[in-house]
Motif scaffolding. Structure first.
Motif, PDB file in Angstrom:
ATOM      1  N   ASN A 152       0.821  -1.217   0.000  1.00  0.00           N
ATOM      2  CA  ASN A 152       0.000   0.000   0.000  1.00  0.00           C
ATOM      3  C   ASN A 152       0.849   1.259   0.000  1.00  0.00           C
ATOM      4  O   ASN A 152       0.618   2.184   0.760  1.00  0.00           O
ATOM      5  N   THR A 153       1.857   1.277  -0.832  1.00  0.00           N
ATOM      6  CA  THR A 153       2.711   2.465  -0.830  1.00  0.00           C
ATOM      7  C   THR A 153       2.294   3.433  -1.926  1.00  0.00           C
ATOM      8  O   THR A 153       1.668   3.050  -2.918  1.00  0.00           O
ATOM      9  N   THR A 154       2.659   4.661  -1.734  1.00  0.00           N
ATOM     10  CA  THR A 154       2.454   5.682  -2.769  1.00  0.00           C
ATOM     11  C   THR A 154       3.828   6.305  -3.021  1.00  0.00           C
ATOM     12  O   THR A 154       4.727   6.170  -2.179  1.00  0.00           O
ATOM     13  N   PRO A 155       3.994   6.993  -4.149  1.00  0.00           N
ATOM     14  CA  PRO A 155       5.302   7.613  -4.392  1.00  0.00           C
ATOM     15  C   PRO A 155       5.709   8.555  -3.257  1.00  0.00           C
ATOM     16  O   PRO A 155       6.892   8.771  -3.017  1.00  0.00           O
ATOM     17  N   GLU A 156       4.718   9.078  -2.534  1.00  0.00           N
ATOM     18  CA  GLU A 156       5.032  10.040  -1.476  1.00  0.00           C
ATOM     19  C   GLU A 156       5.572   9.354  -0.213  1.00  0.00           C
ATOM     20  O   GLU A 156       6.491   9.855   0.427  1.00  0.00           O
TER      21      GLU A 156
END
Ligand SMILES: [Zn+2]
Ligand SMILES: [Zn+2]
Ligand SMILES: [Zn+2]
Ligand SMILES: [Zn+2]
Length: 477
Positions: free
Chosen positions: A359-363
């Motif tokens: 559940n990662t985002t680039p941020e």
């Protein structure tokens, strides 16, 4: 007994626990020495260390000198100091000469001098350092042998001092007991040794400016340029080694980090070209450059990964205070207990992907990766569909995450691979692998299409368009 300590006038010879002259000293990685009987009780390490997660490294001594925990296996017997301190303790107990220091020093100097010879150079120890197996060498002598290859053993007892090419400790602790005794008992010889100390010579190698090679991986080359054919011929006549790095169009010269390649196979074609298969060995930094017969020759400083002890400290530091990772670790933690032992550094990754990484985002990716255990990073990278879909017999065993990172880097385009080269920790490279996998997954392409796409970016537009059309035609047919 307080007099006997002050007799040799030095705190280095005194145990920090009992405050007596050391008996059968054990040396800690920070350089502190304790009597065998004064060692603090070992305790289970509290930090959540998952790489290399060797069972024998799970216990630690708390050190009252540096206030850190040291893995029990890094706190070794000190063979030379044990024998030397026994002689000193016996002499002092029998001696009535405490008020006549010169005589005692002379006598001890005669008896003990043979103990201070390095087993590598057979001369008086220069900057003595002690390995975890308890043997002492001059610092420069040990550096010379450890710089020759990535896996090495103690020259005296043959005990391996590395795991997958990483030293358990580096640098080895300075043996303050011996350094002090030598300065007390052999001051003249020590002075003479310092004066005759040769200048350290820098290694010089020819450098092939072409691509990024990585350690542990084989590279195939077709050498057709006359200057590089000459370089290959000279390497084959010599130690079969040459450096490899890539060209930097911004600075218009070779990049400063590279890998030493050792030629394993070669074929000379009828037209004089060479086909070379070479194995990546150590990495290097270029210190000085010159041109010989039209190719680059560089003075270099070879480098390797940080030690296992530093790798453990890095993971403990980065994941400290992170309660989330423990819950996600359970499945893999069971695998460690089952396989256990010294031969299972990292558990075989399970098919369960650590949920925090899905559940990662680039941020938030950096933050998530930093707080994820090394084992979970390996589980994620190794178990990802992209990696599993690469049908490659050279894929390393998952119990060697270091080799895995090089294998993975080798699948990437040159400039992306170059970014792995300077990274000195397995954990750091695993984070890069995970980041790159997430990037590819997000873009929805397979690794091979991604590679093709990336490679084409480097070509002028008409060529890349032509290749794309060709690729599409092949694919549709
Ligand atoms: Zn003691
Ligand atoms: Zn310590
Ligand atoms: Zn030596
Ligand atoms: Zn040894």
């Amino acid at each position: 007994m307080a007099d006997t300590a002050s007799f040799l006038g030095t705190k280095e010879l005194v145990c920090p626990t009992c405050e007596q002259l050391l008996r059968e000293p054990r040396i800690f990685p920070c350089g502190a020495s304790f009597c065998k009987t004064c060692l603090p009780e070992p305790h289970e390490r509290s930090e959540d260390i998952t790489y290399p997660a060797l069972e024998k490294r799970r216990k630690a001594h708390h050190c009252r000198v540096c206030c850190k925990d040291h893995a029990v296996t890094d706190c070794g017997t000190d063979v030379v100091s044990s024998s030397v301190m026994k002689v000193i303790n016996d002499e002092i107990q029998q001696s009535t000469l405490i008020n006549n220091n010169d005589t005692v020093l002379d006598r001890l100097s005669k008896i003990l001098r043979p103990e201070f010879n390095c087993p590598i150079c057979f001369e008086l120890f220069e900057e003595p350092v002690t390995t975890p197996c308890g043997h002492t060498y001059c610092q420069p002598c040990l550096q010379t042998i450890t710089g020759l290859c990535e896996d090495f053993s103690c020259p005296v007892c043959r005990q391996s001092l590395t795991l997958h090419g990483k030293p358990f400790l580096s640098p080895y602790p300075e043996n303050r007991v011996l350094a002090k005794l030598i300065s007390l008992l052999c001051p003249d010889e020590l002075e003479a040794r310092k004066e005759t100390k040769p200048e350290p010579t820098q290694e010089e190698i020819p450098v092939f400016v072409c691509a990024t090679a990585v350690p542990s991986m084989m590279m195939q080359l077709h050498v057709f340029e006359p200057r590089y054919r000459l370089m290959m011929q000279r390497a084959l006549d010599g130690n079969r080694e040459f450096g490899m790095t890539m060209y930097d169009p911004r600075t218009q010269q070779a990049r400063s980090t590279g890998t030493i390649l050792r030629i394993v196979h070669h074929v000379i074609l009828p037209n004089g070209n060479y086909v070379i298969a070479a194995d990546g060995t150590r990495r290097f930094k270029i210190l000085e450059r010159r041109v010989v017969d039209d190719y680059l020759v560089a003075k270099i400083k070879p480098f390797g990964d940080i030690s296992i002890a530093e790798e453990e400290a890095l993971e403990a530091r980065e994941t400290a205070g992170d309660s989330g990772s423990n819950n996600n670790n359970n499945s893999a933690a069971e695998a460690t207990t089952v396989t256990g032992g010294d031969t299972a550094p990292v558990p075989t990754p399970t098919t369960t992907t650590p949920s925090r990484l899905t559940n990662t985002t680039p941020e938030n990716i950096r933050e998530v990766l930093d707080s994820t255990s090394t084992r979970d990073l390996m589980t994620f990278a190794f178990g990802s569909a992209i990696v599993q879909n690469i049908n490659d017999s050279s894929m390393p065993n998952p119990d060697d995450p270091s080799k895995f990172t090089w294998w993975f880097a080798n699948k990437l385009r040159d400039s992306a691979r170059y970014k792995f080269l300077a990274e000195k920790s397995v954990r750091g490279r695993l984070k890069r692998c995970c980041e790159r996998i997430m990037e590819i997954e997000r873009s929805g392409t397979s690794l091979w299409v991604y590679r093709l796409h990336s490679a084409l970016r480097g070509f002028p537009l008409p060529i890349s368009t032509a290749v794309l059309i060709l690729f599409l035609c092949l694919w549709m047919s």
